[in-house]
Design a protein around this motif. Structure first.
Motif, PDB file in Angstrom:
ATOM      1  N   LEU A  11       0.835  -1.193   0.000  1.00  0.00           N
ATOM      2  CA  LEU A  11       0.000   0.000   0.000  1.00  0.00           C
ATOM      3  C   LEU A  11       0.871   1.244   0.000  1.00  0.00           C
ATOM      4  O   LEU A  11       1.862   1.321   0.741  1.00  0.00           O
ATOM      5  CB  LEU A  11      -0.899  -0.010   1.234  1.00  0.00           C
ATOM      6  CG  LEU A  11      -1.805   1.193   1.443  1.00  0.00           C
ATOM      7  CD1 LEU A  11      -2.846   1.281   0.338  1.00  0.00           C
ATOM      8  CD2 LEU A  11      -2.479   1.101   2.821  1.00  0.00           C
ATOM      9  N   ALA A  12       0.515   2.194  -0.858  1.00  0.00           N
ATOM     10  CA  ALA A  12       1.236   3.463  -0.905  1.00  0.00           C
ATOM     11  C   ALA A  12       0.235   4.589  -1.092  1.00  0.00           C
ATOM     12  O   ALA A  12      -0.865   4.370  -1.618  1.00  0.00           O
ATOM     13  CB  ALA A  12       2.253   3.466  -2.044  1.00  0.00           C
ATOM     14  N   GLN A  13       0.606   5.754  -0.676  1.00  0.00           N
ATOM     15  CA  GLN A  13      -0.237   6.919  -0.901  1.00  0.00           C
ATOM     16  C   GLN A  13       0.046   7.498  -2.275  1.00  0.00           C
ATOM     17  O   GLN A  13       1.140   7.318  -2.835  1.00  0.00           O
ATOM     18  CB  GLN A  13       0.028   7.979   0.167  1.00  0.00           C
ATOM     19  CG  GLN A  13      -0.465   7.604   1.552  1.00  0.00           C
ATOM     20  CD  GLN A  13      -0.361   8.740   2.535  1.00  0.00           C
ATOM     21  OE1 GLN A  13       0.479   9.618   2.398  1.00  0.00           O
ATOM     22  NE2 GLN A  13      -1.216   8.730   3.551  1.00  0.00           N
ATOM     23  N   ALA A  14      -0.909   8.189  -2.823  1.00  0.00           N
ATOM     24  CA  ALA A  14      -0.694   8.859  -4.100  1.00  0.00           C
ATOM     25  C   ALA A  14       0.502   9.803  -3.981  1.00  0.00           C
ATOM     26  O   ALA A  14       0.640  10.520  -2.982  1.00  0.00           O
ATOM     27  CB  ALA A  14      -1.943   9.635  -4.493  1.00  0.00           C
ATOM     28  N   PRO A  41      -8.839  -4.593 -11.459  1.00  0.00           N
ATOM     29  CA  PRO A  41     -10.145  -5.274 -11.423  1.00  0.00           C
ATOM     30  C   PRO A  41     -11.014  -4.899 -12.616  1.00  0.00           C
ATOM     31  O   PRO A  41     -11.173  -3.713 -12.928  1.00  0.00           O
ATOM     32  CB  PRO A  41     -10.754  -4.780 -10.116  1.00  0.00           C
ATOM     33  CG  PRO A  41      -9.598  -4.448  -9.261  1.00  0.00           C
ATOM     34  CD  PRO A  41      -8.559  -3.906 -10.192  1.00  0.00           C
ATOM     35  N   GLY A  42     -11.537  -5.912 -13.300  1.00  0.00           N
ATOM     36  CA  GLY A  42     -12.419  -5.670 -14.433  1.00  0.00           C
ATOM     37  C   GLY A  42     -11.721  -5.263 -15.708  1.00  0.00           C
ATOM     38  O   GLY A  42     -12.383  -4.950 -16.700  1.00  0.00           O
ATOM     39  N   ALA A  91      -3.357  -2.211  -8.961  1.00  0.00           N
ATOM     40  CA  ALA A  91      -3.519  -3.417  -9.771  1.00  0.00           C
ATOM     41  C   ALA A  91      -2.690  -4.539  -9.156  1.00  0.00           C
ATOM     42  O   ALA A  91      -1.895  -4.306  -8.240  1.00  0.00           O
ATOM     43  CB  ALA A  91      -3.066  -3.174 -11.208  1.00  0.00           C
ATOM     44  N   VAL A  92      -2.889  -5.729  -9.684  1.00  0.00           N
ATOM     45  CA  VAL A  92      -1.969  -6.827  -9.394  1.00  0.00           C
ATOM     46  C   VAL A  92      -0.875  -6.779 -10.463  1.00  0.00           C
ATOM     47  O   VAL A  92      -1.180  -6.745 -11.660  1.00  0.00           O
ATOM     48  CB  VAL A  92      -2.677  -8.187  -9.408  1.00  0.00           C
ATOM     49  CG1 VAL A  92      -1.666  -9.310  -9.171  1.00  0.00           C
ATOM     50  CG2 VAL A  92      -3.782  -8.227  -8.357  1.00  0.00           C
ATOM     51  N   GLN A 115       0.120  -7.495  -5.199  1.00  0.00           N
ATOM     52  CA  GLN A 115      -0.872  -6.419  -5.193  1.00  0.00           C
ATOM     53  C   GLN A 115      -0.213  -5.077  -4.893  1.00  0.00           C
ATOM     54  O   GLN A 115       0.574  -4.954  -3.942  1.00  0.00           O
ATOM     55  CB  GLN A 115      -1.950  -6.694  -4.137  1.00  0.00           C
ATOM     56  CG  GLN A 115      -2.993  -5.604  -3.992  1.00  0.00           C
ATOM     57  CD  GLN A 115      -3.921  -5.520  -5.187  1.00  0.00           C
ATOM     58  OE1 GLN A 115      -4.414  -6.524  -5.685  1.00  0.00           O
ATOM     59  NE2 GLN A 115      -4.157  -4.299  -5.673  1.00  0.00           N
ATOM     60  N   VAL A 116      -0.543  -4.099  -5.700  1.00  0.00           N
ATOM     61  CA  VAL A 116      -0.145  -2.716  -5.447  1.00  0.00           C
ATOM     62  C   VAL A 116      -1.419  -1.892  -5.309  1.00  0.00           C
ATOM     63  O   VAL A 116      -2.262  -1.888  -6.220  1.00  0.00           O
ATOM     64  CB  VAL A 116       0.725  -2.158  -6.588  1.00  0.00           C
ATOM     65  CG1 VAL A 116       0.930  -0.653  -6.417  1.00  0.00           C
ATOM     66  CG2 VAL A 116       2.066  -2.878  -6.635  1.00  0.00           C
ATOM     67  N   THR A 117      -1.564  -1.236  -4.185  1.00  0.00           N
ATOM     68  CA  THR A 117      -2.735  -0.406  -3.926  1.00  0.00           C
ATOM     69  C   THR A 117      -2.285   1.016  -3.605  1.00  0.00           C
ATOM     70  O   THR A 117      -1.454   1.210  -2.721  1.00  0.00           O
ATOM     71  CB  THR A 117      -3.561  -0.959  -2.756  1.00  0.00           C
ATOM     72  OG1 THR A 117      -3.946  -2.313  -3.048  1.00  0.00           O
ATOM     73  CG2 THR A 117      -4.817  -0.124  -2.540  1.00  0.00           C
TER      74      THR A 117
END
Length: 120
Positions: A11-14, A41-42, A91-92, A115-117
Motif C-alpha cells: 500500500l502506498a499513498q498517491a 479489477p475488471g 492493480a496486481v 498487489q499494489v494499492t
C-alpha cells in the motif's frame, strides 16, 4: 523448470513510491526479456514495462517518466521502481520472464502476482 518469486508490493499513498522485485531461478541458460504487466479489477492485463538482455527498455505511455525497469543479470532479477504513484496504478503486478532453459528450449514464465494499492 523456472521459478519466479515476486516481492515488494503493498500500500502506498498517491505521490509515493514502491519497488517491485522478481527473481528467477531454476534451469536457466539465458534470459532475454524481463518485464512487468498489471491487471486492475475488471480490466485486461496490460504491459507496464520490459527490458531486454542488452538493456533496452520499453514503457507503457501511462507510466513513462514515473516508472523505471532495471535488471541484475547476475541475480536473474528484474526490478520496477514506481514513483509518483497514482490511484490508477492500483492493480496486481505480474513479472514475466522469457529466455532459454538448460534443455535449450525457450521458456515464458509468469510470477504469482503482487498487489499494489495506491490510496488517494
Amino acid at each position: 523448470q523456472v521459478q519466479l518469486v515476486e516481492s515488494g508490493g503493498g500500500l502506498a499513498q498517491a505521490g509515493g513510491s514502491l519497488r517491485l522485485s522478481c527473481a528467477a531461478s531454476g534451469s536457466i541458460s539465458s534470459i532475454n526479456t524481463m518485464g512487468w504487466y498489471r491487471q486492475a479489477p475488471g480490466k485486461q492485463r496490460e504491459l507496464v514495462a520490459f527490458i531486454i538482455s542488452g538493456g533496452s527498455t520499453n514503457y507503457a505511455d501511462s507510466v513513462k517518466g514515473r516508472f523505471t525497469v532495471s535488471r541484475d543479470n547476475a541475480r536473474n532479477t528484474v526490478y520496477l521502481q514506481m514513483n509518483s504513484l497514482k490511484s490508477d496504478d492500483t492493480a496486481v503486478y505480474y513479472c514475466n520472464v522469457r529466455g532459454m532453459g538448460s534443455n535449450w528450449r525457450a521458456f515464458d514464465y509468469w510470477g504469482q502476482g503482487t498487489q499494489v494499492t495506491v490510496s488517494s
